[in-house]
Design an enzyme around this catalytic site. Structure first.
Site, PDB file in Angstrom:
ATOM      1  N   HIS A  76       0.845  -1.108   0.252  1.00 37.79           N
ATOM      2  CA  HIS A  76      -0.012  -0.003   0.083  1.00 37.79           C
ATOM      3  C   HIS A  76       0.877   1.237   0.076  1.00 37.79           C
ATOM      4  O   HIS A  76       2.103   1.355   0.642  1.00 37.79           O
ATOM      5  CB  HIS A  76      -0.830   0.033   1.243  1.00 37.79           C
ATOM      6  CG  HIS A  76      -0.533   0.100   2.472  1.00 37.79           C
ATOM      7  ND1 HIS A  76      -0.330   1.394   3.163  1.00 37.79           N
ATOM      8  CD2 HIS A  76      -0.172  -0.899   3.502  1.00 37.79           C
ATOM      9  CE1 HIS A  76       0.094   0.878   4.463  1.00 37.79           C
ATOM     10  NE2 HIS A  76       0.302  -0.032   4.610  1.00 37.79           N
ATOM     11  N   ASP A 190       6.234   1.732   6.916  1.00 39.99           N
ATOM     12  CA  ASP A 190       4.884   1.247   6.572  1.00 39.99           C
ATOM     13  C   ASP A 190       4.022   2.035   5.494  1.00 39.99           C
ATOM     14  O   ASP A 190       3.327   3.046   6.159  1.00 39.99           O
ATOM     15  CB  ASP A 190       3.923   0.851   7.803  1.00 39.99           C
ATOM     16  CG  ASP A 190       2.787   0.388   7.807  1.00 39.99           C
ATOM     17  OD1 ASP A 190       2.133   0.162   6.634  1.00 39.99           O
ATOM     18  OD2 ASP A 190       2.045   0.446   8.714  1.00 39.99           O
ATOM     19  N   GLU A 222      -5.465   1.617   2.506  1.00 40.91           N
ATOM     20  CA  GLU A 222      -5.116   0.419   3.399  1.00 40.91           C
ATOM     21  C   GLU A 222      -5.423   0.986   4.625  1.00 40.91           C
ATOM     22  O   GLU A 222      -6.079   0.451   5.683  1.00 40.91           O
ATOM     23  CB  GLU A 222      -3.873  -0.023   3.159  1.00 40.91           C
ATOM     24  CG  GLU A 222      -3.826  -1.529   3.845  1.00 40.91           C
ATOM     25  CD  GLU A 222      -3.154  -1.659   5.324  1.00 40.91           C
ATOM     26  OE1 GLU A 222      -3.072  -2.750   5.615  1.00 40.91           O
ATOM     27  OE2 GLU A 222      -2.796  -0.617   5.789  1.00 40.91           O
ATOM     28  N   GLU A 223      -4.670   2.092   5.365  1.00 36.95           N
ATOM     29  CA  GLU A 223      -4.645   2.529   6.685  1.00 36.95           C
ATOM     30  C   GLU A 223      -6.097   3.000   7.023  1.00 36.95           C
ATOM     31  O   GLU A 223      -6.528   3.314   8.176  1.00 36.95           O
ATOM     32  CB  GLU A 223      -3.741   3.608   6.877  1.00 36.95           C
ATOM     33  CG  GLU A 223      -2.389   3.216   6.459  1.00 36.95           C
ATOM     34  CD  GLU A 223      -1.612   2.249   7.596  1.00 36.95           C
ATOM     35  OE1 GLU A 223      -2.424   1.855   8.478  1.00 36.95           O
ATOM     36  OE2 GLU A 223      -0.536   2.050   7.293  1.00 36.95           O
ATOM     37  N   ASP A 245       3.752  -6.154   3.747  1.00 38.57           N
ATOM     38  CA  ASP A 245       3.909  -5.117   4.605  1.00 38.57           C
ATOM     39  C   ASP A 245       4.619  -5.279   5.866  1.00 38.57           C
ATOM     40  O   ASP A 245       5.183  -6.495   5.932  1.00 38.57           O
ATOM     41  CB  ASP A 245       2.062  -4.981   5.229  1.00 38.57           C
ATOM     42  CG  ASP A 245       1.950  -3.663   5.374  1.00 38.57           C
ATOM     43  OD1 ASP A 245       2.749  -2.600   5.838  1.00 38.57           O
ATOM     44  OD2 ASP A 245       0.730  -3.118   5.535  1.00 38.57           O
ATOM     45  N   HIS A 339       3.553   2.455  13.478  1.00 34.62           N
ATOM     46  CA  HIS A 339       2.700   3.837  13.183  1.00 34.62           C
ATOM     47  C   HIS A 339       3.144   4.924  13.890  1.00 34.62           C
ATOM     48  O   HIS A 339       2.243   6.039  14.190  1.00 34.62           O
ATOM     49  CB  HIS A 339       1.142   3.294  13.681  1.00 34.62           C
ATOM     50  CG  HIS A 339       0.417   2.505  12.631  1.00 34.62           C
ATOM     51  ND1 HIS A 339      -1.008   2.268  12.714  1.00 34.62           N
ATOM     52  CD2 HIS A 339       0.778   2.016  11.709  1.00 34.62           C
ATOM     53  CE1 HIS A 339      -1.394   1.555  11.675  1.00 34.62           C
ATOM     54  NE2 HIS A 339      -0.321   1.316  11.006  1.00 34.62           N
TER      55      HIS A 339
HETATM   56 ZN   LIG Z   1       0.849  -1.295   6.498  1.00 37.53          ZN
END
Ligand SMILES: [Zn+2]
Length: 377
Positions: A76, A190, A222-223, A245, A339
């Site tokens: 992603h 990410d 995606e997030e 990922d 994150h």
């Molecule tokens: Zn991810």
């Protein structure tokens, strides 16, 4: 000899360059355009034409031998962040969360309001002055709804003139920190590292004479809703889907009980993921793909780590449900501090993942069975 030891691995250096380039490009979910254009240019440089669908997914195909099951390899492009919710009369800006933003890591962050290339506006997420912090506040995480972003403006009118309005995307200030031992820290490891690996795999597959048709998808959203890649899968109808990922690294004191995934210990394969927070979705990989990548790792001498985690979810959960079902698997690379604005990965894991994918995909021949009864004993 010394000279040889010092010679850089070209794959590693290309992965370093593209991963860090991509980490510095803002691309909040639903606003991936800048990342998409960069990746389209990268593919074009390899002689690969790409297209995008209405959702924004970037799609390209490398033709392989007829009769081999087709593959969709995807990662992603989007990242998590914030969206402007309200502009206060005094010029301070309130924000809404988009994706799994860790509340406790927000105060004192520098951020960027994405109003347009070369016009982005810097800001800081306020942290209450420590001198005025009461004892009961010291160890409390402030609710994001109470936070505000200070971009230096003194009125709402000034904010609007700068191009910031309700709905404007906000991301962590893009940054890359090179750590010792080929480790990289920064924003959106990410999944920009995953995107860089897809490009590097494509470079190798182009030169490979015997391979299945492989579709490359750089996905959106995606997030936000972990379903962006769904439209690409519906269009491409692949037999096999491989999602790249992060895998949760568990080699820090706060994570040891969660698993056995070491940063720098090699690429990872997920045997089980489940969100467990309401979506009731996850991925139990197709056994043919578990065997394929386990055998490939053994044969090529690649250390392959295993992951089983609740609390993790990727697009593969939805992609596997397309048409009569797509054989799906999550592969990836260990990441620490997920994150946050300083996620950490190890370039050696990205190199290992690239080799695993190239060798594994080449082994998908016309005799490769996706019949579960050939595997489930
Ligand atoms: Zn991810």
């Amino acid at each position: 000899m010394a000279r040889k030891a010092l010679a850089a691995d070209p794959i590693k250096e290309r992965l370093r360059a593209l991963t860090t380039d991509l980490m510095l490009i803002p691309g909040l979910s639903g606003h991936e355009g800048r990342v998409r254009r960069r990746l389209a240019a990268e593919l074009k440089g390899l002689g690969i034409e790409s297209r995008s669908d209405r959702l924004g997914n970037l799609i390209a195909s490398i033709a392989g031998e007829v009769g081999r099951p087709s593959v969709m390899l995807f990662a992603h492009m989007d990242q998590l962040g914030l969206v402007v919710r309200k502009i206060e009369a005094n010029g301070l800006v309130r924000v809404e969360r988009l994706g799994g933003v860790p509340e406790k890591a927000l105060p004192s962050q520098s951020v960027v309001f994405c109003v347009g290339e070369r016009r982005d506006v810097p800001g800081v997420v306020a942290n209450k002055s420590h001198h005025a912090t009461q004892p009961d506040e010291k160890y409390r995480v402030p609710a994001y709804a109470d936070l505000y972003v200070d971009a230096g403006f003194a009125s709402a009118a000034e904010v609007l003139v700068a191009g910031i309005d309700i709905g404007t995307p906000v991301v962590y200030e893009p940054k890359v920190v090179s750590l010792a031992g080929g480790r990289i820290a920064g924003t959106s490891v990410d999944d920009r590292a995953g995107c860089a690996v897809v490009v590097e795999v494509a470079r190798s597959l182009l030169r490979s004479r015997r391979k299945p048709t492989t579709h490359l998808v750089f996905s959106v959203l995606e997030e936000f809703n972990v379903r962006g890649a769904l439209t690409a899968a519906q269009t491409l109808s692949p037999d096999i889907a491989i999602q790249l990922d992060l895998m949760l690294a568990t080699d820090t004191p706060d994570m040891t009980a969660r698993g056995d995934m070491r940063l720098g210990g090699g690429p990872g394969m997920s045997l089980y993921s489940f969100h467990g927070r309401g979506t009731l979705n996850g991925t139990i990989p197709h056994p043919a793909l578990v065997k394929l990548f386990s055998d490939t790792a053994d044969k090529e001498g690649i250390a392959l780590q295993r992951s089983a985690q609740v609390g993790v979810l990727t697009d593969s959960s939805y992609v596997q449900l397309v048409n009569a079902g797509v054989a799906a698997i999550d592969l990836g690379f260990p990441v620490r501090y997920t994150h946050s604005s300083l996620e950490v990965c190890d370039l050696a894991d990205l190199v290992g993942l690239t080799h695993l994918l190239v060798k594994g995909i080449e082994r998908i021949d016309s005799a490769f069975s996706l019949d579960r009864d050939d595997y489930e004993r």
